[in-house]
Design an enzyme around this catalytic site. Sequence first.
Site, short mmCIF file in Angstrom:
data_model
loop_
_atom_site.label_atom_id
_atom_site.label_comp_id
_atom_site.label_asym_id
_atom_site.label_seq_id
_atom_site.Cartn_x
_atom_site.Cartn_y
_atom_site.Cartn_z
N ASP A 31 0.85 -1.20 0.00
CA ASP A 31 0.00 0.00 0.00
C ASP A 31 0.89 1.26 0.00
OD1 ASP A 31 -3.23 0.51 0.96
OD2 ASP A 31 -1.83 2.20 1.07
N HIS A 47 -11.56 -7.15 -13.10
CA HIS A 47 -12.15 -5.93 -12.51
C HIS A 47 -13.51 -6.24 -11.91
CE1 HIS A 47 -12.92 -1.69 -11.82
NE2 HIS A 47 -14.17 -1.98 -12.15
N ASN A 86 -12.86 -3.25 2.50
CA ASN A 86 -13.74 -2.10 2.68
C ASN A 86 -14.75 -2.04 1.53
OD1 ASN A 86 -12.41 -1.09 5.02
ND2 ASN A 86 -10.82 -0.18 3.73
N HIS A 99 -10.37 -5.22 -3.36
CA HIS A 99 -9.04 -5.57 -2.86
C HIS A 99 -9.13 -5.93 -1.40
CE1 HIS A 99 -9.79 -1.27 -2.55
NE2 HIS A 99 -9.12 -1.29 -1.40
#
Length: 113
Positions: A31, A47, A86, A99
């Site tokens: 990250d 995707h 999230n 992710h």
Amino acid sequence: MADDCLFCRIVRQEIPVPLVYSSPDCVAFRDINPQAPTHILVVPREHVASLNETTDAPMLGKLSLAASEIARAEGIADSGYRTVVNTNRDAGQTVFHIHLHLLGGRAMAWPPG
Ligand code: AMP
Ligand code: ZN
């Protein structure tokens, strides 16, 4: 694949972010704004905007299994780690390509903020 999606562009390596893990199904990279000594994002090559937009159980399982493999490689499997997905506004999702966050290397509070 979405042309304008940041994580699709990383998957395609148009943005040459070093990968810490790569398989036919997913990739992982550190990250850019780490929240723990180890903070890695595990991203499917396909995707998918969020957890709300998929029923692909094998893909979701592979994200978790990749995280546990990476945790071992990073040396945080025994001390412990947290995996987080999230979803949408209340969770603070900012990149709409699903992710899994892998966080470790320090003790973490519960409940999360
Ligand atoms: P989320 O808020 O769950 O959507 O997580 C998106 C994450 O992507 C954040 O933790 C960002 O710091 C991270 N991020 C954004 N741009 C990049 C980048 N170019 N390389 C690595 N991580 C990134
Ligand atoms: Zn994407």
